[in-house]
Enzyme design. Sequence first.
Site, PDB file in Angstrom:
ATOM      1  N   HIS A  48      55.515 -45.885 111.844  1.00  0.00           N
ATOM      2  CA  HIS A  48      54.742 -46.993 111.258  1.00  0.00           C
ATOM      3  C   HIS A  48      53.430 -46.536 110.639  1.00  0.00           C
ATOM      4  CE1 HIS A  48      57.124 -50.502 112.603  1.00  0.00           C
ATOM      5  NE2 HIS A  48      57.612 -49.602 113.434  1.00  0.00           N
TER       6      HIS A  48
ATOM      7  N   ASP B 237      46.116 -46.116 105.699  1.00  0.00           N
ATOM      8  CA  ASP B 237      46.859 -47.121 106.471  1.00  0.00           C
ATOM      9  C   ASP B 237      48.334 -46.950 106.153  1.00  0.00           C
ATOM     10  OD1 ASP B 237      47.304 -49.364 108.053  1.00  0.00           O
ATOM     11  OD2 ASP B 237      45.744 -50.558 107.091  1.00  0.00           O
TER      12      ASP B 237
HETATM   13  P1  ADQ Z   1      48.106 -52.045 112.425  1.00  0.00           P
HETATM   14  O1  ADQ Z   1      47.201 -50.870 112.270  1.00  0.00           O
HETATM   15  O2  ADQ Z   1      47.876 -52.875 113.632  1.00  0.00           O
HETATM   16  O3  ADQ Z   1      49.659 -51.641 112.344  1.00  0.00           O
HETATM   17  P2  ADQ Z   1      48.508 -54.078 110.220  1.00  0.00           P
HETATM   18  O4  ADQ Z   1      49.714 -53.637 109.477  1.00  0.00           O
HETATM   19  O5  ADQ Z   1      47.445 -54.625 109.333  1.00  0.00           O
HETATM   20  O6  ADQ Z   1      47.822 -52.936 111.080  1.00  0.00           O
HETATM   21  O7  ADQ Z   1      48.957 -55.226 111.236  1.00  0.00           O
HETATM   22  C1  ADQ Z   1      48.016 -55.921 111.971  1.00  0.00           C
HETATM   23  C2  ADQ Z   1      48.603 -57.235 112.478  1.00  0.00           C
HETATM   24  O8  ADQ Z   1      47.677 -57.796 113.406  1.00  0.00           O
HETATM   25  C3  ADQ Z   1      48.816 -58.266 111.385  1.00  0.00           C
HETATM   26  O9  ADQ Z   1      50.004 -58.970 111.646  1.00  0.00           O
HETATM   27  C4  ADQ Z   1      47.595 -59.179 111.473  1.00  0.00           C
HETATM   28  O10 ADQ Z   1      47.847 -60.529 111.176  1.00  0.00           O
HETATM   29  C5  ADQ Z   1      47.217 -59.053 112.945  1.00  0.00           C
HETATM   30  N1  ADQ Z   1      45.745 -59.060 113.030  1.00  0.00           N
HETATM   31  C6  ADQ Z   1      44.905 -58.112 112.598  1.00  0.00           C
HETATM   32  N2  ADQ Z   1      43.635 -58.489 112.837  1.00  0.00           N
HETATM   33  C7  ADQ Z   1      43.692 -59.700 113.433  1.00  0.00           C
HETATM   34  C8  ADQ Z   1      42.714 -60.603 113.925  1.00  0.00           C
HETATM   35  N3  ADQ Z   1      41.410 -60.342 113.863  1.00  0.00           N
HETATM   36  N4  ADQ Z   1      43.143 -61.744 114.494  1.00  0.00           N
HETATM   37  C9  ADQ Z   1      44.453 -62.014 114.562  1.00  0.00           C
HETATM   38  N5  ADQ Z   1      45.410 -61.209 114.115  1.00  0.00           N
HETATM   39  C10 ADQ Z   1      45.042 -60.059 113.556  1.00  0.00           C
HETATM   40  C11 ADQ Z   1      50.400 -50.409 112.217  1.00  0.00           C
HETATM   41  C12 ADQ Z   1      50.010 -49.489 111.064  1.00  0.00           C
HETATM   42  C13 ADQ Z   1      50.063 -50.259 109.762  1.00  0.00           C
HETATM   43  C14 ADQ Z   1      51.469 -50.834 109.558  1.00  0.00           C
HETATM   44  C15 ADQ Z   1      51.931 -51.594 110.796  1.00  0.00           C
HETATM   45  C16 ADQ Z   1      53.400 -51.973 110.688  1.00  0.00           C
HETATM   46  O11 ADQ Z   1      48.706 -48.959 111.262  1.00  0.00           O
HETATM   47  O12 ADQ Z   1      49.741 -49.423 108.658  1.00  0.00           O
HETATM   48  O13 ADQ Z   1      51.451 -51.740 108.464  1.00  0.00           O
HETATM   49  O14 ADQ Z   1      51.776 -50.806 111.963  1.00  0.00           O
HETATM   50  O15 ADQ Z   1      54.212 -50.880 110.379  1.00  0.00           O
END
Ligand code: ADQ
Length: 464
Positions: free
Chosen positions: A165, A371
């Site tokens: 991921h 990311d």
């Molecule tokens: P993450 O680094 O956690 O995931 P991301 O893909 O943006 O990053 O997912 C975060 C999730 O958490 C989203 O569904 C978002 O809605 C939720 N979220 C984030 N901040 C929040 C907040 N303040 N309140 C509520 N919800 C929040 C890792 C990798 C990414 C990759 C994913 C999936 O780092 O690059 O996209 O896995 O493969």
Amino acid sequence: MGRLILVSNRLPITVTGCGDAIEVVPSSGGLATGLGSVHRCNESLWVGWSGMDAGASTEARRSLQAQLAARRLVEVPLSTDDVSIYYEHIANGVLWPIFHDQLEKLPNVIEGWDTYESVNARYADMIAACARPGDTVWIHDFHLMRVPALLRERVPELRIGFFLHIPFPNPEIFFALPRRQWLVEGMLGADLIGFHTRRYRGHFTAVLRRLFGIEMKDECIAYKGRRVGLGIFPMGVDSASFAQRAADAKVVAETARLKSDRGIRLLVGIDRLDYSKGLPKRLLALERLLTTHPEWLERIRLVQVAVPSREGLAAYKSVRRAVEELVGRINGRFGTHRWTPVRYINRSVNDTILSALYRAADVLLVTPLRDGMNLVAKEFVATRSDDDGVLVLSEFAGAADELTRAVIVNPYDVDGLAESLHRALQMPADERRERMQALRAHVMANDVAKWSDGFLRQLASMPA
Ligand code: ADQ
């Protein structure tokens, strides 16, 4: 037809309460939510850690097991020491910074690979105990890079998939990693390895060439008498449910409340508080914008939601301090008795607020330094059925390969980022609509179901 067994470090739940009064509630976040629909639709088993300490009372454990079984979840119990070495020190403290190009964030002393191996072996044992002939196993992410090979040793004929991921770094950076070959050998136990983007797979194949002299042909390599597929599967979100949620009465009311400050344009950021997400540079760009374009004073506001994350690690404490200092400095320097430029929310927000923030944003800022994909960008686009709102997206997020009609930025170039914010804030309605329609067409058609179907179909087609 065999069953599907999903495997991730954490199960998609949070355990609350104690003794026999414990309660299991679903957790949210990218992987939990994304795989949640795969789990529901496939009658699969899901193997992972519950988050509960292995030393919990017998009643608590019994109650936990019953609640997990009802959800087809299987626990790998981990002790406090396992969690602190395998999860916090090695996975979050060593692998995460290297895979996000941040060599200077590495601890001076790196030890604990034996615990990483033994915990990965316990996952492999648990999967082997659950698996029946004909089952398919899909292992997720950097916490479990040794599991494919360890599982292959235990059950050679199993069909095993692995998805990374996070980014796979440039070989020059990857080679700084102690035990690099051993980790790659771990991944190569799979029949199919999936990456979000072509670039990450390119880095991986360059590493294979240097370590083993192997070349990829037709998206496959030959390794130890087996074929291993190397595929590109950009992860999507549950686009339909984000679109639908935007019409929910509570979301509509909350959106109206957020937009009630007439004349103030909203910039929104939603991130885990992680150094890879580029928050300090984003704030510096806002400061720069307010300096070079004072016409925005009292006319814009940044709402930055930053969920606390991995707080035991020094690098995370330090990014939190940096962000809080910058927020204080910007609000102190530019704020007036009737206007505060940055509203900073240092916690997770619920689904209603999240959707309302996406919906109310004039500009959504996704400016990570690196990311793997970034699902926030796609959630925002899926929510904007009104075809409005501007996405400012870092070229170093995997999502930038697909979301080419966003305003693409280099987050290291603070001046350039400030100018892009200026441009996004001024973008005419026609251009906003045209760009958002193109983004939406992509995000709605390439959702999380398409991602998982694509991966599982290709895995099923690999020779056994
Ligand atoms: P993450 O680094 O956690 O995931 P991301 O893909 O943006 O990053 O997912 C975060 C999730 O958490 C989203 O569904 C978002 O809605 C939720 N979220 C984030 N901040 C929040 C907040 N303040 N309140 C509520 N919800 C929040 C890792 C990798 C990414 C990759 C994913 C999936 O780092 O690059 O996209 O896995 O493969």
